[in-house]
Design a protein around this motif. Structure first.
Motif, PDB file in Angstrom:
ATOM      1  N   PHE A  10       0.843  -1.207   0.000  1.00  0.00           N
ATOM      2  CA  PHE A  10       0.000   0.000   0.000  1.00  0.00           C
ATOM      3  C   PHE A  10       0.871   1.247   0.000  1.00  0.00           C
ATOM      4  N   TYR A  11       1.900   1.239   0.879  1.00  0.00           N
ATOM      5  CA  TYR A  11       2.740   2.437   0.971  1.00  0.00           C
ATOM      6  C   TYR A  11       3.700   2.563  -0.209  1.00  0.00           C
ATOM      7  N   HIS A  12       4.122   1.395  -0.733  1.00  0.00           N
ATOM      8  CA  HIS A  12       5.029   1.477  -1.892  1.00  0.00           C
ATOM      9  C   HIS A  12       4.281   2.077  -3.083  1.00  0.00           C
ATOM     10  N   THR A  28       2.140  20.204   7.966  1.00  0.00           N
ATOM     11  CA  THR A  28       1.372  19.416   7.011  1.00  0.00           C
ATOM     12  C   THR A  28       1.102  18.017   7.540  1.00  0.00           C
ATOM     13  N   GLN A  29      -0.103  17.525   7.270  1.00  0.00           N
ATOM     14  CA  GLN A  29      -0.469  16.146   7.618  1.00  0.00           C
ATOM     15  C   GLN A  29      -0.047  15.200   6.487  1.00  0.00           C
ATOM     16  N   ASN A  30       0.356  15.786   5.377  1.00  0.00           N
ATOM     17  CA  ASN A  30       0.699  14.984   4.204  1.00  0.00           C
ATOM     18  C   ASN A  30       2.088  14.372   4.361  1.00  0.00           C
ATOM     19  N   PHE A  38      -2.179   5.630  13.108  1.00  0.00           N
ATOM     20  CA  PHE A  38      -3.150   5.977  14.152  1.00  0.00           C
ATOM     21  C   PHE A  38      -2.682   5.414  15.495  1.00  0.00           C
ATOM     22  N   ASP A  39      -2.921   6.203  16.521  1.00  0.00           N
ATOM     23  CA  ASP A  39      -2.497   5.901  17.899  1.00  0.00           C
ATOM     24  C   ASP A  39      -0.991   6.002  18.065  1.00  0.00           C
ATOM     25  N   GLU A  40      -0.267   6.477  17.052  1.00  0.00           N
ATOM     26  CA  GLU A  40       1.159   6.769  17.242  1.00  0.00           C
ATOM     27  C   GLU A  40       1.330   8.272  17.427  1.00  0.00           C
ATOM     28  N   THR A  89      -8.041  20.385   4.243  1.00  0.00           N
ATOM     29  CA  THR A  89      -8.159  19.302   5.221  1.00  0.00           C
ATOM     30  C   THR A  89      -9.598  19.218   5.733  1.00  0.00           C
ATOM     31  N   SER A  90     -10.022  17.955   5.942  1.00  0.00           N
ATOM     32  CA  SER A  90     -11.383  17.739   6.464  1.00  0.00           C
ATOM     33  C   SER A  90     -11.387  17.932   7.976  1.00  0.00           C
ATOM     34  N   SER A  91     -10.208  18.176   8.535  1.00  0.00           N
ATOM     35  CA  SER A  91     -10.093  18.377   9.998  1.00  0.00           C
ATOM     36  C   SER A  91     -10.812  17.273  10.770  1.00  0.00           C
ATOM     37  N   PHE A 111      -9.263  27.358   3.579  1.00  0.00           N
ATOM     38  CA  PHE A 111      -9.203  27.212   2.116  1.00  0.00           C
ATOM     39  C   PHE A 111      -9.619  25.777   1.800  1.00  0.00           C
ATOM     40  N   ASN A 112     -10.818  25.610   1.206  1.00  0.00           N
ATOM     41  CA  ASN A 112     -11.309  24.262   0.925  1.00  0.00           C
ATOM     42  C   ASN A 112     -12.303  24.332  -0.230  1.00  0.00           C
ATOM     43  N   ILE A 113     -12.408  23.159  -0.955  1.00  0.00           N
ATOM     44  CA  ILE A 113     -13.353  23.187  -2.087  1.00  0.00           C
ATOM     45  C   ILE A 113     -14.786  22.982  -1.636  1.00  0.00           C
TER      46      ILE A 113
HETATM   47  C1  BV8 Z   1      -2.429  10.392  18.338  1.00  0.00           C
HETATM   48  C2  BV8 Z   1      -0.096   9.267   7.935  1.00  0.00           C
HETATM   49  C3  BV8 Z   1      -1.760  10.088  20.586  1.00  0.00           C
HETATM   50  C4  BV8 Z   1      -0.196   7.858   7.407  1.00  0.00           C
HETATM   51  C5  BV8 Z   1      -2.190   9.751   9.067  1.00  0.00           C
HETATM   52  C6  BV8 Z   1     -11.546   8.766  18.900  1.00  0.00           C
HETATM   53  C7  BV8 Z   1     -12.043  10.053  18.774  1.00  0.00           C
HETATM   54  C8  BV8 Z   1     -11.206  11.109  18.421  1.00  0.00           C
HETATM   55  C9  BV8 Z   1      -9.848  10.890  18.174  1.00  0.00           C
HETATM   56  C10 BV8 Z   1      -9.356   9.618  18.288  1.00  0.00           C
HETATM   57  C11 BV8 Z   1     -10.197   8.558  18.642  1.00  0.00           C
HETATM   58  N1  BV8 Z   1      -9.437   7.450  18.668  1.00  0.00           N
HETATM   59  C12 BV8 Z   1      -8.149   7.756  18.344  1.00  0.00           C
HETATM   60  C13 BV8 Z   1      -8.087   9.086  18.128  1.00  0.00           C
HETATM   61  C14 BV8 Z   1      -6.872   9.852  17.754  1.00  0.00           C
HETATM   62  C15 BV8 Z   1      -6.614   9.703  16.259  1.00  0.00           C
HETATM   63  C16 BV8 Z   1      -7.738  10.354  15.484  1.00  0.00           C
HETATM   64  O1  BV8 Z   1      -7.841  11.565  15.407  1.00  0.00           O
HETATM   65  N2  BV8 Z   1      -8.591   9.498  14.891  1.00  0.00           N
HETATM   66  C17 BV8 Z   1      -9.713  10.021  14.132  1.00  0.00           C
HETATM   67  C18 BV8 Z   1      -9.760   9.295  12.774  1.00  0.00           C
HETATM   68  C19 BV8 Z   1     -10.978   9.774  14.927  1.00  0.00           C
HETATM   69  N3  BV8 Z   1      -5.363  10.382  15.993  1.00  0.00           N
HETATM   70  C20 BV8 Z   1      -4.205   9.692  16.113  1.00  0.00           C
HETATM   71  O2  BV8 Z   1      -4.149   8.512  16.331  1.00  0.00           O
HETATM   72  C21 BV8 Z   1      -2.919  10.500  16.010  1.00  0.00           C
HETATM   73  N4  BV8 Z   1      -2.072  10.150  17.086  1.00  0.00           N
HETATM   74  O3  BV8 Z   1      -3.441  10.924  18.661  1.00  0.00           O
HETATM   75  O4  BV8 Z   1      -1.469   9.925  19.215  1.00  0.00           O
HETATM   76  C22 BV8 Z   1      -0.458  10.110  21.269  1.00  0.00           C
HETATM   77  C23 BV8 Z   1      -0.015  11.343  21.789  1.00  0.00           C
HETATM   78  C24 BV8 Z   1       1.181  11.343  22.488  1.00  0.00           C
HETATM   79  C25 BV8 Z   1       1.928  10.168  22.631  1.00  0.00           C
HETATM   80  C26 BV8 Z   1       1.472   8.960  22.060  1.00  0.00           C
HETATM   81  C27 BV8 Z   1       0.265   8.928  21.378  1.00  0.00           C
HETATM   82  C28 BV8 Z   1      -2.109  10.188  14.781  1.00  0.00           C
HETATM   83  C29 BV8 Z   1      -2.934  10.320  13.563  1.00  0.00           C
HETATM   84  C30 BV8 Z   1      -2.027  10.202  12.333  1.00  0.00           C
HETATM   85  C31 BV8 Z   1      -2.535   9.118  11.398  1.00  0.00           C
HETATM   86  N5  BV8 Z   1      -1.759   9.171  10.160  1.00  0.00           N
HETATM   87  N6  BV8 Z   1      -1.443   9.863   7.972  1.00  0.00           N
HETATM   88  C32 BV8 Z   1      -0.722   7.823   5.998  1.00  0.00           C
HETATM   89  O5  BV8 Z   1      -0.796   8.869   5.330  1.00  0.00           O
HETATM   90  O6  BV8 Z   1      -1.045   6.707   5.556  1.00  0.00           O
HETATM   91  S1  BV8 Z   1      -3.741  10.401   9.044  1.00  0.00           S
HETATM   92  C33 BV8 Z   1      -4.145  10.865   7.467  1.00  0.00           C
HETATM   93  O7  BV8 Z   1      -5.550  11.015   7.421  1.00  0.00           O
HETATM   94  C34 BV8 Z   1      -3.627  12.218   7.056  1.00  0.00           C
HETATM   95  O8  BV8 Z   1      -2.331  12.437   7.490  1.00  0.00           O
HETATM   96  C35 BV8 Z   1      -4.631  13.185   7.620  1.00  0.00           C
HETATM   97  O9  BV8 Z   1      -4.305  13.495   8.949  1.00  0.00           O
HETATM   98  C36 BV8 Z   1      -5.898  12.358   7.586  1.00  0.00           C
HETATM   99  C37 BV8 Z   1      -6.732  12.696   6.363  1.00  0.00           C
HETATM  100  O10 BV8 Z   1      -7.186  13.962   6.551  1.00  0.00           O
HETATM  101  P1  BV8 Z   1      -7.040  15.068   5.404  1.00  0.00           P
HETATM  102  O11 BV8 Z   1      -5.590  15.299   5.137  1.00  0.00           O
HETATM  103  O12 BV8 Z   1      -7.867  16.201   5.831  1.00  0.00           O
HETATM  104  O13 BV8 Z   1      -7.631  14.394   4.100  1.00  0.00           O
HETATM  105  P2  BV8 Z   1      -9.169  14.135   3.767  1.00  0.00           P
HETATM  106  O14 BV8 Z   1      -9.166  13.266   2.558  1.00  0.00           O
HETATM  107  O15 BV8 Z   1      -9.888  13.692   5.006  1.00  0.00           O
HETATM  108  O16 BV8 Z   1      -9.773  15.583   3.391  1.00  0.00           O
HETATM  109  C38 BV8 Z   1      -9.311  16.244   2.230  1.00  0.00           C
HETATM  110  C39 BV8 Z   1      -9.900  17.635   2.289  1.00  0.00           C
HETATM  111  O17 BV8 Z   1      -9.394  18.372   1.188  1.00  0.00           O
HETATM  112  C40 BV8 Z   1     -11.417  17.662   2.168  1.00  0.00           C
HETATM  113  O18 BV8 Z   1     -11.932  18.600   3.114  1.00  0.00           O
HETATM  114  C41 BV8 Z   1     -11.655  18.156   0.736  1.00  0.00           C
HETATM  115  O19 BV8 Z   1     -12.836  18.951   0.647  1.00  0.00           O
HETATM  116  C42 BV8 Z   1     -10.456  19.035   0.535  1.00  0.00           C
HETATM  117  N7  BV8 Z   1     -10.009  19.193  -0.843  1.00  0.00           N
HETATM  118  C43 BV8 Z   1      -9.930  18.252  -1.816  1.00  0.00           C
HETATM  119  N8  BV8 Z   1      -9.375  18.815  -2.916  1.00  0.00           N
HETATM  120  C44 BV8 Z   1      -9.097  20.109  -2.622  1.00  0.00           C
HETATM  121  C45 BV8 Z   1      -9.500  20.357  -1.293  1.00  0.00           C
HETATM  122  N9  BV8 Z   1      -9.371  21.563  -0.700  1.00  0.00           N
HETATM  123  C46 BV8 Z   1      -8.819  22.561  -1.423  1.00  0.00           C
HETATM  124  N10 BV8 Z   1      -8.394  22.401  -2.699  1.00  0.00           N
HETATM  125  C47 BV8 Z   1      -8.520  21.199  -3.321  1.00  0.00           C
HETATM  126  N11 BV8 Z   1      -8.085  21.068  -4.591  1.00  0.00           N
END
Ligand code: BV8
Ligand code: ZN
Length: 296
Positions: free
Chosen positions: A68-70, A111-113, A219-221, A244-246, A268-270
């Protein structure tokens, strides 16, 4: 609160801003051809990205997770920074920043990217400005303004000794190269079960030879540079939330925290996002169009 769409008013705020942060997500790279997480069909082989982006998935099936990552590495290597990456990269160059934000003391792109496109955009600018330099040291201070909080696709991290180094080679190893070719040839029938690569043929740590993993934050890291990010968020008086969908914490909470201590937030979002209701400015449209227009 009703947000503003006035470019002039935003530029007035920008002129007064001292500590600027950008929080970016997958939408920033959409125009570079990299699928966001939300796009239907943008997910690999219709597998949920988030189900693969976990330590337990890697432990139970490192072959699947590596494929998947490759695949994402291959796509990211084929991609180029787009106009949104470039305009955000320009702000990392002090002379450019001063032109639009004369009061600015600091600028950071959080960046989250993991696709390295924001870093590449800054490196391209540095190269252009220092034409006589054949290479850039990766500790060029202008690169410090980009914080890849969810790690980096091209970092290879050891599961045993912790050694981590960037590796841009493609394929990363022969077995993943073969799996990628097979995937491409079966592209139409995505139901084909992924190759199962024996763990000995997966990427290994160059230091100790143990199994290596993608250098991304699952996730969870713990996200990277959390302490630095928290300090920046504490001091920021302007936050641009880009593409970002935040939905993922802690990134999803930064804009709200900045607003709580009276900073300005511009989205800034579409499409509309939940944060719009609290935003001071919303510029709806593709960020590769809106950022150059508004920051222009
Ligand atoms: C942590 C890397 C603790 C890997 C990623 C229960 C409830 C709430 C929270 C949690 C829960 N259980 C666990 C959690 C925490 C969890 C979390 O938030 N889960 C969510 C899903 C509920 N978070 C974590 O686990 C984080 N770690 O909390 O650790 C800790 C603290 C201290 C010590 C030890 C532990 C770590 C999370 C990181 C996960 N890794 N990515 C990979 O890429 O494969 S997450 C990955 O998904 C991204 O990095 C990003 O963060 C997320 C996706 O979000 P977006 O980037 O916003 O992308 P998306 O597709 O959703 O949206 C795109 C947007 O762009 C849309 O709004 C669209 O309209 C817009 N768009 C599209 N085109 C355009 C545009 N806008 C403008 N112009 C365009 N052209
Ligand atoms: Zn090792």
């Amino acid at each position: 609160m009703v947000f503003s769409t006035s470019v002039d008013d935003f530029r007035d705020v920008l002129k007064r801003s001292e500590n600027i942060v950008v929080v970016a997500g997958a939408g920033l790279s959409a125009a570079s051809g990299l699928p966001t997480f939300r796009e239907k069909g943008g997910l690999w082989r219709s597998l949920e990205t988030s189900s693969l982006a976990t330590p337990s998935s890697f432990n139970s099936d490192p072959s699947l997770v590596w494929q998947f990552y490759h695949h994402r590495r291959v796509k990211a290597l084929e991609a180029s920074p787009n106009a949104a990456h470039r305009v955000l990269a320009e702000l990392a160059i002090p002379s450019f920043l001063k032109a639009v934000a004369p009061a600015a003391k600091s600028y950071h792109l959080i960046t989250q990217n993991v696709d390295r496109l924001s870093v590449k955009a800054v490196m391209d600018l540095i190269n252009k400005s220092d034409m006589n330099r054949t290479s850039y040291d990766s500790d060029d201070p202008r690169l410090d303004s980009v914080i890849e909080m969810h790690g980096r696709l091209f970092d290879i991290q050891c599961t045993s000794c912790g050694h981590c180094e960037e590796d841009l080679s493609n394929p990363l190893c022969p077995a993943l190269g073969r799996a990628e070719e097979l995937r491409d040839s079966n592209a139409q029938t995505s139901k084909i079960k992924p190759e199962s690569i024996v763990v000995e043929e997966l990427p290994r740590c160059r230091q100790c030879g143990e199994l290596a993993r993608p250098g991304v934050v699952w996730f969870d890291e713990k996200p990277r540079k959390l302490d630095e990010i928290n300090n920046l968020v504490q001091r920021a008086d302007l936050c641009l939330v880009v593409g970002t969908s935040s939905t993922v914490r802690p990134a999803s909470g930064y804009a709200y925290r900045i607003q709580r201590h009276h900073g300005t937030v511009a989205v800034f979002n579409i499409e509309p996002t939940p944060g719009d209701a609290r935003a001071d400015f919303v510029f709806k449209g593709p960020c590769e169009v809106e950022l150059p227009r508004v920051l222009g």
